[in-house]
Motif scaffolding. Structure first.
Motif, PDB file in Angstrom:
ATOM      1  N   UNK A 106       0.816  -1.339   0.215  1.00  0.00           N
ATOM      2  CA  UNK A 106       0.029   0.003  -0.172  1.00  0.00           C
ATOM      3  C   UNK A 106       0.952   1.107   0.037  1.00  0.00           C
ATOM      4  N   UNK A 107       2.234   1.278  -0.264  1.00  0.00           N
ATOM      5  CA  UNK A 107       3.124   2.305   0.200  1.00  0.00           C
ATOM      6  C   UNK A 107       3.943   2.303  -1.404  1.00  0.00           C
ATOM      7  N   UNK A 108       4.071   3.617  -1.906  1.00  0.00           N
ATOM      8  CA  UNK A 108       5.016   3.476  -2.979  1.00  0.00           C
ATOM      9  C   UNK A 108       5.980   4.670  -2.385  1.00  0.00           C
ATOM     10  N   UNK A 109       7.167   4.384  -2.427  1.00  0.00           N
ATOM     11  CA  UNK A 109       8.484   5.435  -1.702  1.00  0.00           C
ATOM     12  C   UNK A 109       8.760   5.990  -2.718  1.00  0.00           C
ATOM     13  N   UNK A 110       8.450   7.077  -3.320  1.00  0.00           N
ATOM     14  CA  UNK A 110       8.859   7.707  -4.206  1.00  0.00           C
ATOM     15  C   UNK A 110      10.057   8.251  -4.320  1.00  0.00           C
ATOM     16  N   UNK A 111      10.664   8.573  -3.030  1.00  0.00           N
ATOM     17  CA  UNK A 111      12.114   8.887  -3.065  1.00  0.00           C
ATOM     18  C   UNK A 111      13.118   7.902  -3.691  1.00  0.00           C
ATOM     19  N   UNK A 112      12.711   6.286  -3.648  1.00  0.00           N
ATOM     20  CA  UNK A 112      13.578   5.553  -4.174  1.00  0.00           C
ATOM     21  C   UNK A 112      13.156   4.985  -5.461  1.00  0.00           C
ATOM     22  N   UNK A 113      12.315   5.914  -6.219  1.00  0.00           N
ATOM     23  CA  UNK A 113      12.230   5.372  -7.433  1.00  0.00           C
ATOM     24  C   UNK A 113      13.295   5.891  -8.349  1.00  0.00           C
ATOM     25  N   UNK A 114      13.434   4.954  -9.361  1.00  0.00           N
ATOM     26  CA  UNK A 114      14.288   5.156 -10.543  1.00  0.00           C
ATOM     27  C   UNK A 114      13.817   5.860 -11.835  1.00  0.00           C
ATOM     28  N   UNK A 115      14.644   6.411 -12.479  1.00  0.00           N
ATOM     29  CA  UNK A 115      14.048   7.092 -13.961  1.00  0.00           C
ATOM     30  C   UNK A 115      13.525   6.022 -14.785  1.00  0.00           C
ATOM     31  N   UNK A 116      13.862   4.773 -14.894  1.00  0.00           N
ATOM     32  CA  UNK A 116      13.087   3.642 -15.434  1.00  0.00           C
ATOM     33  C   UNK A 116      11.863   3.392 -15.135  1.00  0.00           C
TER      34      UNK A 116
ATOM     35  N   UNK B 179       5.434   9.244 -13.078  1.00  0.00           N
ATOM     36  CA  UNK B 179       5.638   8.405 -12.347  1.00  0.00           C
ATOM     37  C   UNK B 179       4.266   7.959 -11.653  1.00  0.00           C
ATOM     38  N   UNK B 180       3.827   7.021 -12.364  1.00  0.00           N
ATOM     39  CA  UNK B 180       2.503   6.431 -11.968  1.00  0.00           C
ATOM     40  C   UNK B 180       2.256   6.007 -10.577  1.00  0.00           C
ATOM     41  N   UNK B 181       1.346   6.234  -9.840  1.00  0.00           N
ATOM     42  CA  UNK B 181       1.206   5.848  -8.185  1.00  0.00           C
ATOM     43  C   UNK B 181       0.035   5.023  -8.285  1.00  0.00           C
ATOM     44  N   UNK B 182      -1.301   4.999  -8.785  1.00  0.00           N
ATOM     45  CA  UNK B 182      -2.378   4.517  -8.589  1.00  0.00           C
ATOM     46  C   UNK B 182      -2.273   2.971  -8.798  1.00  0.00           C
ATOM     47  N   UNK B 183      -1.818   2.515  -9.866  1.00  0.00           N
ATOM     48  CA  UNK B 183      -1.784   1.074 -10.089  1.00  0.00           C
ATOM     49  C   UNK B 183      -0.909   0.374  -9.027  1.00  0.00           C
ATOM     50  N   UNK B 184       0.133   0.947  -8.523  1.00  0.00           N
ATOM     51  CA  UNK B 184       1.096   0.427  -7.756  1.00  0.00           C
ATOM     52  C   UNK B 184       0.297  -0.109  -6.504  1.00  0.00           C
ATOM     53  N   UNK B 185      -0.598   0.592  -6.151  1.00  0.00           N
ATOM     54  CA  UNK B 185      -1.174   0.243  -4.631  1.00  0.00           C
ATOM     55  C   UNK B 185      -2.613  -0.291  -4.874  1.00  0.00           C
ATOM     56  N   UNK B 186      -2.957  -0.523  -6.353  1.00  0.00           N
ATOM     57  CA  UNK B 186      -4.357  -1.204  -6.469  1.00  0.00           C
ATOM     58  C   UNK B 186      -5.549  -0.053  -6.413  1.00  0.00           C
ATOM     59  N   UNK B 187      -5.236   1.038  -6.761  1.00  0.00           N
ATOM     60  CA  UNK B 187      -6.367   2.097  -7.099  1.00  0.00           C
ATOM     61  C   UNK B 187      -6.787   1.906  -8.759  1.00  0.00           C
ATOM     62  N   UNK B 188      -8.353   1.848  -8.768  1.00  0.00           N
ATOM     63  CA  UNK B 188      -8.581   1.519 -10.142  1.00  0.00           C
ATOM     64  C   UNK B 188      -9.619   2.987 -10.437  1.00  0.00           C
ATOM     65  N   UNK B 189     -10.234   3.676  -9.551  1.00  0.00           N
ATOM     66  CA  UNK B 189     -11.016   4.569  -9.760  1.00  0.00           C
ATOM     67  C   UNK B 189     -10.512   5.831  -9.780  1.00  0.00           C
ATOM     68  N   UNK B 190      -9.266   5.891  -9.335  1.00  0.00           N
ATOM     69  CA  UNK B 190      -8.412   7.251  -9.074  1.00  0.00           C
ATOM     70  C   UNK B 190      -7.171   7.098  -9.812  1.00  0.00           C
TER      71      UNK B 190
END
Length: 172
Positions: free
Chosen positions: A11-21, A39-50
């Motif tokens: 349920x957490x995206x640690x944006x500071x650790x994300x790479x350019x890829x 940097x897509x966030x929604x899909x990574x935590x299972x959000x589909x309506x937002x």
């Protein structure tokens, strides 16, 4: 772990650790200078309506073309940098900490980076199955359905009101 055997980290995206890829470069196919990094966030935590992403707009670029949704509200929250917000041709500066909401009131909106450093912002909005989007600078309507945008020139639209379907009383 919860009852389904998943870690809380799902349920957490640690944006500071994300790479350019992990970022996606996008641009509007009908306009120049609309390139941005997402940097897509929604899909990574299972959000589909937002739909949520962190966007980075380089100097000299603009977000999508000016557009107005009829079904999907959107917003941006500026994380760093400065930019220009354009709504129906009127401009104002935006900078770190500014929140901008885009209701479905017909106002066409766009962001532009006229600065010397990246404009970085959290962007989000609803994900509806269908939407109609007005692109005033293209004189087009976009119809979002079946996972794709279908563009039509405004002059080619045939408009019919409910009264157009009413039969005269003396016809059979």
């Amino acid at each position: 772990m919860n009852d389904e055997g998943r870690s809380i980290d799902r349920y957490v995206v640690r944006t500071a650790a994300q790479t350019d890829e992990e970022q996606v470069a996008i641009s509007h196919p009908l306009a120049e200078n609309t390139r941005m990094q997402l940097l897509p966030l929604s899909e990574r935590v299972g959000l589909s309506r937002l739909g949520l992403s962190i966007a980075s707009l380089a100097p000299g670029n603009q977000s999508f073309l000016p557009h107005a949704h009829t079904a999907q509200e959107e917003f941006v929250f500026v994380l760093s940098g400065t930019g220009v917000l354009v709504i129906d041709g009127e401009e104002t500066a935006v900078s770190t900490g500014d929140f901008v909401g885009f209701p479905t009131d017909g106002s066409a909106h766009q962001l532009r980076n006229d600065g010397t450093s990246d404009l970085v912002y959290l962007m989000g909005g609803e994900r509806t199955a269908t939407d109609v989007v007005h692109f005033p600078t293209l004189n087009k309507k976009g119809f979002w359905t079946n996972g794709a945008m279908h563009y039509v020139d405004v002059g080619d639209l045939q408009i019919m009101e409910p009264v157009d379907f009413v039969c005269p009383k003396d016809s059979a």
